[in-house]
Design an enzyme around this catalytic site. Structure first.
Site, PDB file in Angstrom:
ATOM      1  N   LYS A 135       0.770  -1.272   0.033  1.00  0.00           N
ATOM      2  CA  LYS A 135      -0.025   0.052  -0.056  1.00  0.00           C
ATOM      3  C   LYS A 135       0.911   1.322  -0.025  1.00  0.00           C
ATOM      4  CE  LYS A 135      -1.703   2.951   2.664  1.00  0.00           C
ATOM      5  NZ  LYS A 135      -1.858   4.114   1.830  1.00  0.00           N
ATOM      6  N   GLU A 139       9.954   2.004  10.634  1.00  0.00           N
ATOM      7  CA  GLU A 139      11.138   2.890  10.193  1.00  0.00           C
ATOM      8  C   GLU A 139      10.346   4.281  10.196  1.00  0.00           C
ATOM      9  OE1 GLU A 139      14.046   2.304   9.559  1.00  0.00           O
ATOM     10  OE2 GLU A 139      14.060   0.120   9.211  1.00  0.00           O
ATOM     11  N   CYS A 158      13.914  11.141   6.018  1.00  0.00           N
ATOM     12  CA  CYS A 158      13.752  10.730   7.326  1.00  0.00           C
ATOM     13  C   CYS A 158      15.289  10.912   8.076  1.00  0.00           C
ATOM     14  CB  CYS A 158      13.366   9.345   7.474  1.00  0.00           C
ATOM     15  SG  CYS A 158      14.254   8.276   6.565  1.00  0.00           S
ATOM     16  N   GLU A 193      10.545  17.097  14.189  1.00  0.00           N
ATOM     17  CA  GLU A 193      11.041  16.781  12.764  1.00  0.00           C
ATOM     18  C   GLU A 193      10.149  17.792  12.036  1.00  0.00           C
ATOM     19  OE1 GLU A 193       9.300  13.066  11.045  1.00  0.00           O
ATOM     20  OE2 GLU A 193      11.420  12.826   9.913  1.00  0.00           O
TER      21      GLU A 193
HETATM   22  P1  NAD Z   1       2.567   8.720   7.590  1.00  0.00           P
HETATM   23  O1  NAD Z   1       2.837   8.156   8.768  1.00  0.00           O
HETATM   24  O2  NAD Z   1       1.284   9.648   7.416  1.00  0.00           O
HETATM   25  O3  NAD Z   1       2.105   7.767   6.439  1.00  0.00           O
HETATM   26  C1  NAD Z   1       2.775   6.668   5.876  1.00  0.00           C
HETATM   27  C2  NAD Z   1       2.013   5.534   5.432  1.00  0.00           C
HETATM   28  O4  NAD Z   1       1.122   5.023   6.645  1.00  0.00           O
HETATM   29  C3  NAD Z   1       0.885   6.009   4.254  1.00  0.00           C
HETATM   30  O5  NAD Z   1       1.037   5.172   3.416  1.00  0.00           O
HETATM   31  C4  NAD Z   1      -0.258   6.244   4.912  1.00  0.00           C
HETATM   32  O6  NAD Z   1      -1.405   6.084   4.043  1.00  0.00           O
HETATM   33  C5  NAD Z   1      -0.178   4.992   6.106  1.00  0.00           C
HETATM   34  N1  NAD Z   1      -1.235   5.136   6.991  1.00  0.00           N
HETATM   35  C6  NAD Z   1      -1.773   6.289   7.778  1.00  0.00           C
HETATM   36  N2  NAD Z   1      -2.491   5.940   8.630  1.00  0.00           N
HETATM   37  C7  NAD Z   1      -2.678   4.578   8.692  1.00  0.00           C
HETATM   38  C8  NAD Z   1      -3.279   3.694   9.662  1.00  0.00           C
HETATM   39  N3  NAD Z   1      -4.151   3.901  10.314  1.00  0.00           N
HETATM   40  N4  NAD Z   1      -3.007   2.292   9.539  1.00  0.00           N
HETATM   41  C9  NAD Z   1      -1.916   1.934   8.632  1.00  0.00           C
HETATM   42  N5  NAD Z   1      -1.431   2.769   7.629  1.00  0.00           N
HETATM   43  C10 NAD Z   1      -1.709   3.994   7.636  1.00  0.00           C
HETATM   44  O7  NAD Z   1       3.866   9.314   7.000  1.00  0.00           O
HETATM   45  P2  NAD Z   1       4.108  10.261   5.701  1.00  0.00           P
HETATM   46  O8  NAD Z   1       3.548  11.521   6.129  1.00  0.00           O
HETATM   47  O9  NAD Z   1       3.606   9.832   4.458  1.00  0.00           O
HETATM   48  O10 NAD Z   1       5.858  10.154   5.777  1.00  0.00           O
HETATM   49  C11 NAD Z   1       6.386  10.946   6.285  1.00  0.00           C
HETATM   50  C12 NAD Z   1       6.994  10.484   7.535  1.00  0.00           C
HETATM   51  O11 NAD Z   1       7.971   9.255   7.374  1.00  0.00           O
HETATM   52  C13 NAD Z   1       8.123  11.440   8.491  1.00  0.00           C
HETATM   53  O12 NAD Z   1       7.896  11.331   9.751  1.00  0.00           O
HETATM   54  C14 NAD Z   1       9.339  10.565   7.864  1.00  0.00           C
HETATM   55  O13 NAD Z   1      10.413  10.777   8.696  1.00  0.00           O
HETATM   56  C15 NAD Z   1       8.970   9.246   7.807  1.00  0.00           C
HETATM   57  N6  NAD Z   1      10.012   8.373   7.007  1.00  0.00           N
HETATM   58  C16 NAD Z   1      10.719   7.448   7.916  1.00  0.00           C
HETATM   59  C17 NAD Z   1      11.656   6.756   6.956  1.00  0.00           C
HETATM   60  C18 NAD Z   1      12.667   5.798   7.634  1.00  0.00           C
HETATM   61  O14 NAD Z   1      13.284   4.995   6.923  1.00  0.00           O
HETATM   62  N7  NAD Z   1      12.954   5.749   9.058  1.00  0.00           N
HETATM   63  C19 NAD Z   1      11.589   6.923   5.607  1.00  0.00           C
HETATM   64  C20 NAD Z   1      10.940   7.766   4.995  1.00  0.00           C
HETATM   65  C21 NAD Z   1      10.210   8.483   5.737  1.00  0.00           C
END
Ligand code: NAD
Length: 491
Positions: free
Chosen positions: A193, A268, A302, A398
């Site tokens: 997804k 992650e 990230c 962040e």
């Molecule tokens: P997000 O947490 O809003 O969404 C991430 C994913 O989770 C999306 O596909 C979203 O649709 C899904 N999601 C949302 N609600 C959910 C639920 N209730 N159940 C299951 N899935 C759900 O994050 P974002 O805004 O897309 O990305 C930015 C964040 O990601 C930042 O905090 C960044 O630091 C982090 N990030 C971490 C890494 C790493 O490797 N540590 C890499 C890239 C991004």
């Protein structure tokens, strides 16, 4: 270096070589990929180009029934896929790799359009790096399966089962490769997804799976909302492991929601990584490299080094160097080569960054480097922020935008204290007079990755977090092992 026009031209050539229908837009997608074929979704969502705020594409918005069908397909495909021996599995996956490589220019174009990443960044940091990771992950399957002996026990690793891969919008293709390719290589089957904002590169990975005739059900794609499709996958009793990359808040919710079915979870999450300059280090190189890392992908990385810690006596010099280097980074149309920063990925992201910068300024911080940026998309200038307190929001949280905070430290112990004074622990950097000093300091940091004196990213080395940056590791052998269960056989 190629131009934006060449990118489009190369894509057209690639389309032709793939026999694609030139009248069908690659970006108008209305289906999920399940059990080796496309299933039209009842609803679709528009996809916006953040550089222009114009909708340019469309993606399926899957419902519960579609997720159910995808999990069932993955479950059915699991036993035969897991039972294949390594050379056989590898041969199939090398075909997938070749089909993905044929789509390189389309992946670059998708990344420019859906993320707003500048074309050079899209090619190098998003697509080529992910292709290298796909190649090297599959290389791990070359040779015999590693088997460990402990006394009268044989220790083997078995694929964990059906994996749900849930990914964010900042590096959509890269994140998906880290999860889906590693899981499938380990013998698992996958339901992926992608983030709502950026599903198009995932569609290209599914197109490649179809063209490579990956066995039905091994890789399934269900684009849709996090609170609908994501939530259903996380709570589904037939999903054995959730590999999630995203925000710490959603990650905590995912771990809690997965607990009822005792499924494994890899997280992650976010970061607020420090780049620490010790006495005797080359300050100019340290500052320039830190600025580049902080601003990569408009700061939406990230592992970005977003806190620069320098000896307090050199704080002003470091700030000047940072402002000068930041000023040389071009902000603009992401299709133009040479542009360093495109727009932020969404209106929401732009509002978040602007809000945090405004609050820092109101709190007395010096905000340097502001300049006009194009107003038709979600652009934001790269900024250097200093004169801040350790407890300020801009130092602790962040930003996920092009903002580097510069702080002074009073020697090695103070630098280690400041660097570790964070809820996060994902990455970091140390700049020292020599490697030995740098490595010794790196051991003091509570973080999953540390680069000493600008050392290169290693695609074979484990990547992941301490503390609220999550748990589990990706990349290389450690990344494959995340998708396995350990079994002891006594003989
Ligand atoms: P997000 O947490 O809003 O969404 C991430 C994913 O989770 C999306 O596909 C979203 O649709 C899904 N999601 C949302 N609600 C959910 C639920 N209730 N159940 C299951 N899935 C759900 O994050 P974002 O805004 O897309 O990305 C930015 C964040 O990601 C930042 O905090 C960044 O630091 C982090 N990030 C971490 C890494 C790493 O490797 N540590 C890499 C890239 C991004």
């Amino acid at each position: 270096m190629s131009t934006g026009t060449e990118t489009v031209g190369a894509r057209a050539a690639a389309d032709a070589s793939l026999g694609a229908d030139p009248t069908r837009s690659l970006w108008q997608r209305d289906a999920a990929f399940i059990d080796g074929s496309w299933r039209i979704a009842a609803q679709t969502d528009e996809i916006e180009d953040p550089a222009t705020r114009q909708a340019f594409g469309r993606s399926a918005r899957c419902d519960d029934g579609t997720v159910e069908a995808a999990v069932r397909a993955a479950r059915t495909a699991f036993d035969p896929w897991a039972a294949r021996d390594r050379p056989d599995r590898l041969a199939v996956l090398r075909r997938w790799q070749s089909e993905v490589e044929l789509r390189r220019e389309m992946l670059v174009e998708a990344t420019v359009l859906e993320v707003g990443a500048p074309v050079d960044v899209a090619r190098e940091a998003h697509v080529d790096l992910a292709l290298e990771i796909m190649r090297t992950t599959l290389d791990e399957l070359e040779g015999p399966e590693p088997v460990e002996r402990i006394g009268n026990s044989i220790i083997v690793r078995e694929p964990v089962g059906v994996v749900a891969s849930i990914t964010p919008w900042n590096y959509p293709f890269y994140q998906l490769v880290l999860k889906a390719v590693a899981a499938v290589a380990a013998g698992c089957t996958v339901v992926a997804k992608p983030a709502e904002l950026t599903p198009l590169s995932a569609y290209l990975l599914a197109d490649a799976a179809e063209a490579a005739q990956l066995p039905r059900g091994v890789f399934n794609l269900v684009p849709g909302r996090g609170d609908e499709v994501g939530e259903r996958l996380v709570t589904h009793p037939e999903v054995d492991l959730v590999s999630f990359t995203g925000s710490t808040a959603v990650g905590a919710h995912v771990a809690a929601a997965a607990a009822a079915t005792i499924k494994r979870v890899c997280l992650e999450l976010g970061g607020k990584s420090a780049s620490v300059v010790l006495d005797g280090a080359d300050l100019a190189t340290a500052v320039r490299t830190t600025v580049d890392m902080a601003m990569l992908n408009s700061g939406q990385t990230c592992s970005a080094w977003t806190r620069l810690l320098v000896p307090v006596a050199r704080l002003e010099e470091a700030v000047e160097l940072a402002v000068e280097h930041t000023g040389a980074l071009e902000v603009g149309d992401p299709t133009r080569p040479g542009v360093a920063l495109g727009p932020l990925a969404s209106a929401r992201q732009q509002a978040q960054v602007e809000g945090m910068v405004a609050r820092a300024r109101a709190g007395g911080a010096r905000v340097l480097g502001a300049r006009p940026v194009p107003d038709r998309g979600y652009f934001h200038p790269p900024l250097i922020v200093t004169d801040v307190d350790e407890d300020d929001e801009i130092v602790r949280d962040e930003v996920f935008g092009p903002v580097l905070v510069v702080l002074g430290h009073g020697g090695d112990d103070d630098a280690a204290r400041l660097a570790n004074d964070s809820d996060y622990g994902l990455a970091g950097a140390v700049w020292a007079a020599d490697t030995e000093t740098g490595v010794a300091f790196a051991r003091r940091l509570r973080t999953g990755q540390v680069d000493v004196n600008g050392a290169a990213f290693n695609v074979h080395a484990p990547f992941g977090g301490f503390k609220k940056s999550g748990y589990g590791r990706e990349l290389g052998r450690y990344g494959l092992e995340e998708f396995t269960e350990i079994k002891s056989i006594q003989v």
